[in-house]
Write a protein that holds these residues in place. Structure first.
Motif, short mmCIF file in Angstrom:
data_model
loop_
_atom_site.label_atom_id
_atom_site.label_comp_id
_atom_site.label_asym_id
_atom_site.label_seq_id
_atom_site.Cartn_x
_atom_site.Cartn_y
_atom_site.Cartn_z
N SER A 114 -22.38 -0.80 10.17
CA SER A 114 -21.72 -2.05 9.79
C SER A 114 -20.21 -1.90 9.97
N TRP A 115 -19.47 -2.88 9.53
CA TRP A 115 -18.01 -2.86 9.55
C TRP A 115 -17.59 -3.31 8.16
N PRO A 116 -17.65 -2.39 7.16
CA PRO A 116 -17.56 -2.81 5.75
C PRO A 116 -16.15 -3.08 5.22
N HIS A 117 -15.14 -2.78 6.00
CA HIS A 117 -13.77 -3.04 5.54
C HIS A 117 -12.83 -2.99 6.74
N TRP A 118 -11.57 -3.30 6.49
CA TRP A 118 -10.57 -3.29 7.54
C TRP A 118 -10.59 -1.95 8.26
N SER A 134 -16.00 -6.70 28.74
CA SER A 134 -15.23 -7.89 29.10
C SER A 134 -15.89 -9.12 28.49
N TRP A 135 -15.09 -10.12 28.20
CA TRP A 135 -15.61 -11.39 27.73
C TRP A 135 -14.52 -12.44 27.90
N ASP A 136 -14.95 -13.67 27.89
CA ASP A 136 -14.05 -14.82 27.90
C ASP A 136 -14.73 -15.92 27.11
N ALA A 137 -14.31 -17.16 27.28
CA ALA A 137 -14.85 -18.26 26.47
C ALA A 137 -16.36 -18.47 26.67
N GLU A 138 -16.90 -18.01 27.79
CA GLU A 138 -18.32 -18.23 28.08
C GLU A 138 -19.12 -16.94 28.28
N THR A 139 -18.48 -15.86 28.69
CA THR A 139 -19.15 -14.61 29.03
C THR A 139 -19.25 -13.70 27.82
N ASN A 140 -20.45 -13.16 27.57
CA ASN A 140 -20.70 -12.24 26.48
C ASN A 140 -20.36 -12.82 25.11
N VAL A 141 -20.54 -14.12 24.94
CA VAL A 141 -20.33 -14.80 23.66
C VAL A 141 -21.70 -15.25 23.17
N LYS A 142 -22.11 -14.75 22.01
CA LYS A 142 -23.43 -15.09 21.47
C LYS A 142 -23.44 -16.45 20.80
N TRP A 143 -22.38 -16.78 20.07
CA TRP A 143 -22.25 -18.06 19.40
C TRP A 143 -20.80 -18.31 19.04
N LYS A 144 -20.49 -19.57 18.77
CA LYS A 144 -19.16 -19.98 18.30
C LYS A 144 -19.37 -20.91 17.12
N VAL A 145 -18.46 -20.84 16.17
CA VAL A 145 -18.56 -21.72 15.01
C VAL A 145 -17.14 -22.06 14.53
N ALA A 146 -16.92 -23.31 14.18
CA ALA A 146 -15.65 -23.74 13.61
C ALA A 146 -15.59 -23.29 12.16
N LEU A 147 -14.45 -22.77 11.75
CA LEU A 147 -14.27 -22.30 10.38
C LEU A 147 -13.23 -23.16 9.68
N PRO A 148 -13.35 -23.29 8.37
CA PRO A 148 -12.38 -24.11 7.64
C PRO A 148 -11.04 -23.39 7.48
N GLY A 149 -9.97 -24.16 7.56
CA GLY A 149 -8.64 -23.63 7.24
C GLY A 149 -8.13 -22.60 8.22
N GLU A 150 -7.36 -21.68 7.66
CA GLU A 150 -6.78 -20.62 8.46
C GLU A 150 -6.91 -19.30 7.72
N GLY A 151 -6.83 -18.22 8.46
CA GLY A 151 -6.92 -16.90 7.85
C GLY A 151 -6.52 -15.82 8.82
N HIS A 152 -5.99 -14.76 8.30
CA HIS A 152 -5.60 -13.60 9.10
C HIS A 152 -6.35 -12.35 8.67
N ALA A 153 -7.27 -12.49 7.72
CA ALA A 153 -8.06 -11.35 7.25
C ALA A 153 -9.09 -10.98 8.32
N THR A 154 -9.30 -9.70 8.52
CA THR A 154 -10.32 -9.23 9.44
C THR A 154 -11.70 -9.54 8.87
N PRO A 155 -12.59 -10.15 9.65
CA PRO A 155 -13.96 -10.31 9.15
C PRO A 155 -14.61 -8.94 8.97
N ILE A 156 -15.55 -8.85 8.06
CA ILE A 156 -16.30 -7.61 7.90
C ILE A 156 -17.78 -7.92 8.10
N ILE A 157 -18.55 -6.87 8.37
CA ILE A 157 -19.98 -7.02 8.63
C ILE A 157 -20.74 -6.03 7.76
N TRP A 158 -21.81 -6.53 7.15
CA TRP A 158 -22.76 -5.65 6.47
C TRP A 158 -24.15 -6.13 6.84
#
Length: 179
Positions: free
Chosen positions: A36-40, A57-81
């Motif tokens: 996982s990616w449990p913290h910064w 390599s990737w761009d707006a269409e290549t190697n992108v599994k999904w896209k989703v609009a998120l509310p507001g703004e943020g600079h925090a790194t997402p984490i994964i568990w």
């Protein structure tokens, strides 16, 4: 339970089973943390994911599994568990905030004078669908920020059981992984 003539040995057998279970659970937890990616900066706190195989390599269409609009703004790194992605953001509202009691004459930024919603969000790693979202607090900022930053800058962290989200002077919030 195993029979033995030594009374001390009969107490050690259950203890050794308990210790084996603890060691197994700790190893499983360490494996989860490494995958996982449990913290910064990731599982080893060095920006490296030892079990990852990212695209080169990737761009707006290549190697992108999904896209989703998120509310507001943020600079925090997402984490994964596991199969979940955790994010922090802030949404500016139009609700007027009371004027601060004191103003720092040396402050380099002015307070915005409105309330913000400080949001903790959990997405499904495979689909990008929102699993849960919560407004941790709705409050006016109590300190300024740099023009290129947001009020959601500190990355969340998890130990695999709890999610910890810090919004600086607004507080630290703790959730179970189900919100």
């Amino acid at each position: 339970m195993m029979e033995t003539d030594n009374p001390h040995m009969s107490r050690l057998i259950p203890l050794s089973l308990i210790l084996s279970l603890i060691i197994h659970l700790a190893a499983a937890s360490a494996d989860d943390a490494l995958s996982s990616w449990p913290h910064w900066r990731g599982p080893l706190a060095n920006g490296v994911a030892p079990d990852a195989d990212p695209p080169i390599s990737w761009d707006a269409e290549t190697n992108v599994k999904w896209k989703v609009a998120l509310p507001g703004e943020g600079h925090a790194t997402p984490i994964i568990w596991g199969d979940r992605i955790f994010l922090l953001s802030v949404v500016r509202t139009e609700r007027a905030a009371p004027a601060p009691e004191t103003v720092d004459p040396d402050a380099k930024t002015e307070l915005p004078g409105v309330y913000f919603q400080y949001i903790v969000q959990c997405l499904d790693r495979e689909t990008g669908d929102t699993i849960w979202s919560d407004i941790a607090i709705e409050a006016p900022p109590v300190s300024g920020r740099h023009d290129t930053n947001s009020y959601a800058s500190g990355s969340p962290t998890t130990d695999g059981e709890k999610l910890y989200a810090s919004f600086g002077s607004q507080g630290i919030f703790c959730y179970d992984l189900d919100g």
